[in-house]
Design a protein around this motif. Structure first.
Motif, PDB file in Angstrom:
ATOM      1  N   PHE A   1      27.785  21.191   5.888  1.00 48.07           N
ATOM      2  CA  PHE A   1      27.734  20.515   7.180  1.00 48.07           C
ATOM      3  C   PHE A   1      26.951  19.205   7.070  1.00 48.07           C
TER       4      PHE A   1
ATOM      5  N   ALA B   1      29.574  16.376   8.117  1.00 44.88           N
ATOM      6  CA  ALA B   1      29.510  16.034   9.546  1.00 44.88           C
ATOM      7  C   ALA B   1      29.244  14.543   9.793  1.00 44.88           C
TER       8      ALA B   1
ATOM      9  N   SER C   1      27.344  19.346  18.887  1.00 43.92           N
ATOM     10  CA  SER C   1      27.852  20.273  17.867  1.00 43.92           C
ATOM     11  C   SER C   1      27.315  21.673  18.124  1.00 43.92           C
TER      12      SER C   1
ATOM     13  N   GLY D   1      26.650  23.412  13.640  1.00 43.62           N
ATOM     14  CA  GLY D   1      25.671  23.040  12.628  1.00 43.62           C
ATOM     15  C   GLY D   1      24.563  22.187  13.191  1.00 43.62           C
TER      16      GLY D   1
ATOM     17  N   LEU E   1      32.590  21.872  12.659  1.00 46.79           N
ATOM     18  CA  LEU E   1      33.120  22.374  11.390  1.00 46.79           C
ATOM     19  C   LEU E   1      33.189  23.896  11.476  1.00 46.79           C
TER      20      LEU E   1
ATOM     21  N   ASP F   1      38.505  22.080  11.798  1.00 46.45           N
ATOM     22  CA  ASP F   1      37.381  21.155  11.692  1.00 46.45           C
ATOM     23  C   ASP F   1      37.794  19.741  12.100  1.00 46.45           C
TER      24      ASP F   1
END
Length: 219
Positions: A89, A93, A122, A125, A184, A206
């Motif tokens: 992540f 990310a 998010s 993560g 994700l 994702d």
């Protein structure tokens, strides 16, 4: 004036993975017999999803010796823990958030230096220092940009981000708010064969989305 979404940018990792390929991985991961595998393939077919994206390429592989994230054995043991998931992540990310944000700003013909507020969303993560700091560096945002993070609020979190953007724009009419959501979901695959996991594994992918919100003059 009304606060409005004036531009949207999207980003996905890698290339699309066929839903049927993911079903094949799940059959292997759950160690299903022919009857259960047939039920799983039926569920995946009826999902209406043809392809999904993932930061993990293992989901399209049939041979466990080719896995790069999951262990190279039939039992997937030892199963990846939170540290290894967040490691992926932390790398992926910010890159996806940057790609989506760049597309969003380019569409709106807005320079990064004109962004006044950054909101990161998010529920899949969280790292410290945060993804939003890396995104600020990638985009070249001014250090004076106000940043906010909304974590672990589930599927409705982007709406909370929009509400926060609206409140900011009411308080600061000339603000340019960049709202970025990056999820994700496939990092959190769980191999326990229970209903919640089966459904989640069959649906989520994702990606990242960025929206620029600002006040627009209405007639």
């Amino acid at each position: 004036m009304n606060s409005s979404i004036v531009s949207i940018g999207l980003a996905n990792p890698g290339y699309p993975i066929k839903q049927a390929s993911i079903a094949g991985f799940m059959k292997f991961a759950h160690q299903l017999d022919d009857v259960e595998a047939r039920k799983l393939r039926f569920l995946y077919k009826k999902s209406g999803i043809e392809t999904r994206h993932s930061v993990l390429m293992d989901f399209e592989k049939e041979d466990p010796t080719e896995f790069t994230f999951f262990p190279n054995n039939q039992e997937l043991s030892p199963f990846p823990r939170t540290k290894s998931r967040m490691g992926v992540f932390n790398k992926s990310a910010p890159e996806l958030a940057f790609e989506a944000s760049k597309k969003c700003l380019d569409k709106a013909s807005i320079q990064a230096k004109e962004v006044t507020h950054l909101i990161l969303v998010s529920c899949t993560g969280m790292v410290a220092p945060g993804v939003e700091l890396e995104l600020m560096n990638f985009l070249g945002l001014d250090n004076s940009v106000e940043r906010y993070c909304l974590h672990f609020m589930g599927c409705y979190a982007a709406f909370t981000g929009i509400k926060l953007s609206d409140k900011i724009l009411k308080a600061e009419p000339n603000a340019n708010v960049l709202l970025v959501s990056v999820e994700l979901c496939t990092l959190h695959f769980q191999k326990e064969y229970v209903e919640d996991n089966i459904l989640a594994n069959s649906l989520f992918g994702d990606g990242a989305a960025a929206a620029l919100l600002k006040n627009q003059i209405t007639a």
